[in-house]
Structure formats: structure tokens, C-alpha cells
Design a protein around this motif. Structure first.
Motif, PDB file in Angstrom:
ATOM      1  N   TYR A  78     -23.978  74.011  58.516  1.00 40.33           N
ATOM      2  CA  TYR A  78     -23.036  73.354  59.422  1.00 40.33           C
ATOM      3  C   TYR A  78     -23.126  71.844  59.246  1.00 40.33           C
ATOM      4  CZ  TYR A  78     -22.462  77.757  62.022  1.00 40.33           C
ATOM      5  OH  TYR A  78     -22.178  79.054  62.388  1.00 40.33           O
ATOM      6  N   HIS A  79     -22.005  71.173  59.517  1.00 42.66           N
ATOM      7  CA  HIS A  79     -21.973  69.714  59.485  1.00 42.66           C
ATOM      8  C   HIS A  79     -21.580  69.189  60.869  1.00 42.66           C
ATOM      9  CE1 HIS A  79     -22.033  70.498  55.152  1.00 42.66           C
ATOM     10  NE2 HIS A  79     -22.419  69.237  55.006  1.00 42.66           N
ATOM     11  N   ARG A  80     -20.309  69.023  61.115  1.00 37.77           N
ATOM     12  CA  ARG A  80     -19.868  68.529  62.421  1.00 37.77           C
ATOM     13  C   ARG A  80     -19.620  69.679  63.389  1.00 37.77           C
ATOM     14  NH1 ARG A  80     -16.146  63.269  62.651  1.00 37.77           N
ATOM     15  NH2 ARG A  80     -17.271  61.934  61.183  1.00 37.77           N
ATOM     16  N   PHE A 135     -28.348  72.472  59.079  1.00 31.45           N
ATOM     17  CA  PHE A 135     -27.433  71.415  59.498  1.00 31.45           C
ATOM     18  C   PHE A 135     -27.664  70.184  58.629  1.00 31.45           C
ATOM     19  CE2 PHE A 135     -28.469  74.184  62.958  1.00 31.45           C
ATOM     20  CZ  PHE A 135     -27.272  74.401  63.629  1.00 31.45           C
ATOM     21  N   ARG A 139     -26.186  64.528  62.480  1.00 29.66           N
ATOM     22  CA  ARG A 139     -25.237  64.278  63.563  1.00 29.66           C
ATOM     23  C   ARG A 139     -25.885  64.442  64.940  1.00 29.66           C
ATOM     24  NH1 ARG A 139     -20.493  61.858  62.773  1.00 29.66           N
ATOM     25  NH2 ARG A 139     -19.747  63.014  64.599  1.00 29.66           N
ATOM     26  N   GLU A 141     -24.702  65.609  67.654  1.00 27.33           N
ATOM     27  CA  GLU A 141     -24.417  66.883  68.313  1.00 27.33           C
ATOM     28  C   GLU A 141     -25.322  68.016  67.828  1.00 27.33           C
ATOM     29  OE1 GLU A 141     -21.177  66.642  65.014  1.00 27.33           O
ATOM     30  OE2 GLU A 141     -22.182  65.261  66.422  1.00 27.33           O
ATOM     31  N   HIS A 142     -25.995  67.806  66.718  1.00 25.45           N
ATOM     32  CA  HIS A 142     -26.943  68.830  66.261  1.00 25.45           C
ATOM     33  C   HIS A 142     -28.061  68.998  67.287  1.00 25.45           C
ATOM     34  CE1 HIS A 142     -25.711  67.979  61.796  1.00 25.45           C
ATOM     35  NE2 HIS A 142     -24.762  68.572  62.497  1.00 25.45           N
ATOM     36  N   ALA A 146     -25.993  71.908  69.218  1.00 20.56           N
ATOM     37  CA  ALA A 146     -26.411  73.056  68.411  1.00 20.56           C
ATOM     38  C   ALA A 146     -27.771  73.608  68.819  1.00 20.56           C
ATOM     39  CB  ALA A 146     -26.423  72.671  66.929  1.00 20.56           C
ATOM     40  N   PHE A 159     -32.831  71.135  60.251  1.00 14.94           N
ATOM     41  CA  PHE A 159     -32.000  69.939  60.374  1.00 14.94           C
ATOM     42  C   PHE A 159     -32.368  68.955  59.267  1.00 14.94           C
ATOM     43  CE2 PHE A 159     -32.195  72.066  64.375  1.00 14.94           C
ATOM     44  CZ  PHE A 159     -30.912  71.966  64.897  1.00 14.94           C
TER      45      PHE A 159
END
Length: 287
Positions: A78-80, A135, A139, A141-142, A146, A159
Motif C-alpha cells: 500500500y502507498h496512500r 507500506f 505516509r 496515515e500509515h 492503517a 512500514f
């Protein structure tokens, strides 16, 4: 039974010669019997046990060919995770949550890179339906979105950090990175500034992009940084070989693995905005 009792029993009905040999045997039995395991005798026994145990526990690592031949497990990237954005590298918060829920409902168990390494190298067992959730790009939001969702379902992730992003807007702070490691997630390196490995030409490039950021990240987490994710998922053979000096495992994207250094070319798939069932289908198709 004491030595005198043994001698008395042996002398009944015996001639002198028999008595002599019986006495000799009894004395040898008493004198040669091991002492209780205390002090020096105990230390020697423990030393012997330790050597035996150590020899028995030694494991032979698989060859590159054996590692390459092993069944791959699904590795998600995952990225964003952001609402109101579109693109192959972005999923909404609701979509990410639905992905984690369907994995849990379908019986998947998250594993960490250390478990994958032991499986590949030493044939250690993995839980039923393993999945590695990763990830990229550090970011914010991670950590904020997440990680809490994953933890709700009993999952832990990996991460990968670009160290140039420390404490910058929309990116994780050093405290958030340390918090992820403390919560049982794995923190890996994603280079200093996202320059691709194929562009590292000099020793100074490796210092700047790998060695120095790795050391700084270890200072933040208080743990060894043993895993790497290739910027843009791109690698070449020379780069993969060099990374084996720094990391146990390195993760690419969907590119074909390098059979000579398979530990440094573990495949992942990018997760786009998609339905939970589409995610499961993609996992089955690609792994």
C-alpha cells in the motif's frame, strides 16, 4: 545401598578368591560412581549438555535454488490511504478497512519479514493462509489510519521509511515511527530520498541511500533494520547482490525474481482501489 552392604551380600557362600574379586568390583563401583552434579561436576555436565544441544540445534540454510523453488506467499503493498484522491497508488480509508476485514474473515494471518525469512531459509512453518502487509513512503496515515485498523484485526505490518521525510508535512514523525516498532510492527528502509538502486554507482551512493539512513532509523526504533523496499520496485542483479550485505530480505514489486539472490528480490503486488473480493482474487492469481 552402601558399599559395606554390597560387600556383606557378596561374601556369603563364597571362597576367598571370589570374595577378593567381589570386593574389588564393589570398591570400583563405589569409587567410580559419578558424584552429584554440583560444583565442578555440575559445570562439566552442563558444558557437555550445552555442546550437545548446540550441535543438535544447528540448522543448515537452504541454497538459493531451494529458496527460489519455495512457494511464494502473498505480499501486499500500500502507498496512500486517503479519501478524495484517485490513482493506482491510493485507496480510501473505507477500502483499506474493508480489505483488512475480508482478510480476517477469510482466515488470513499476517506474518512479518522475520517469519518469511525463516520459512525461506530454514523451512520454518508459517500460519495457515499467511499474508505480508507492507507500506511504502512513510505516509502519516500509515501510522494514524492503517496501523490501528490492522491492530483491530490482530494484524501487524511492515512500514518502509524514506528517511528524508522525517517530521515533514503528510509524513510520519520520528515518534510515530518509533511507536510502530514498539507496537510490534516491523520498520524497514525505503532509501534516503527514493533514488532507485539502479542509479547507485559509487560507494558514496550506497552510504547516502542505504548505510547512513539504516543506522539513523535503527537509532529511532531501537531495533535492527533488516529489510528493504526498492524505490519504484526497481532493481538489478548488481544492486540486489550489494543489498544482501545490509539486509536479510529486500522487496521489489511485480518484477520477476532474481534466481541467484531470491532473498533480495521478494515480490509484492501494489494494492489499488478495489473491492475486497477483487483483492482476494488478485492474491490468488499472483501468488
Amino acid at each position: 545401598m552402601f558399599c559395606s552392604e554390597i560387600i556383606e551380600t557378596k561374601t556369603t557362600g563364597m571362597n576367598k578368591k571370589s570374595i577378593f574379586y567381589s570386593l574389588l568390583a564393589a570398591l570400583l563401583l563405589c569409587c567410580c560412581k559419578p558424584t552429584t552434579r554440583h560444583g565442578e561436576s555440575q559445570s562439566k555436565a552442563e558444558s557437555t549438555d550445552s555442546v550437545t544441544t548446540g550441535t543438535a540445534s544447528k540448522q543448515t540454510a537452504n541454497t538459493a535454488a531451494q529458496i527460489y523453488a519455495k512457494q511464494q506467499i502473498p505480499v501486499l503493498c500500500y502507498h496512500r490511504i486517503e479519501d478524495g484522491k484517485k490513482g493506482d497508488y491510493t485507496v480510501s480509508k473505507a477500502t483499506f478497512t474493508s480489505h483488512m476485514k475480508v482478510l480476517a474473515d477469510s482466515g488470513y494471518h499476517s506474518v512479518l519479514p522475520g517469519q518469511l525469512y525463516d520459512y525461506l531459509v530454514y523451512n520454518k512453518s508459517l500460519p495457515a493462509k499467511p499474508v505480508l502487509i507492507t507500506f511504502d513512503d512513510s505516509r502519516a496515515e500509515h501510522a494514524a489510519v492503517a496501523a490501528p485498523v490492522m491492530e483491530k484485526y490482530g494484524f501487524r505490518g511492515v512500514f518502509f521509511i524514506m528517511t528524508i521525510t522525517y517530521d515533514k508535512k503528510n509524513y510520519m514523525t520520528k515518534e510515530q515511527i518509533a511507536g510502530l516498532a514498539k507496537a510490534g510492527h516491523t520498520v524497514g528502509l525505503h532509501s534516503w530520498d527514493h533514488t532507485m538502486v539502479t542509479k547507485y554507482k559509487e560507494a558514496a551512493d550506497w552510504q547516502k541511500e542505504v548505510a547512513e539512513p539504516k543506522k539513523k532509523l535503527e537509532t529511532i526504533t531501537g531495533k535492527p533494520v533488516e529489510y528493504w523496499a526498492y524505490p519504484n520496485g526497481v532493481f538489478n542483479h548488481a544492486g540486489a547482490q550489494e543489498l544482501s550485505k545490509y539486509f536479510k530480505l529486500s522487496f521489489s514489486l511485480s518484477t520477476k525474481r532474481d534466481s541467484v539472490v531470491p532473498l533480495q528480490t521478494v515480490r509484492r503486488i501494489i494494492v489499488p482501489e478495489c473491492s475486497p473480493q477483487s483483492l482476494l482474487k488478485s492474491m490468488r492469481k499472483n501468488f
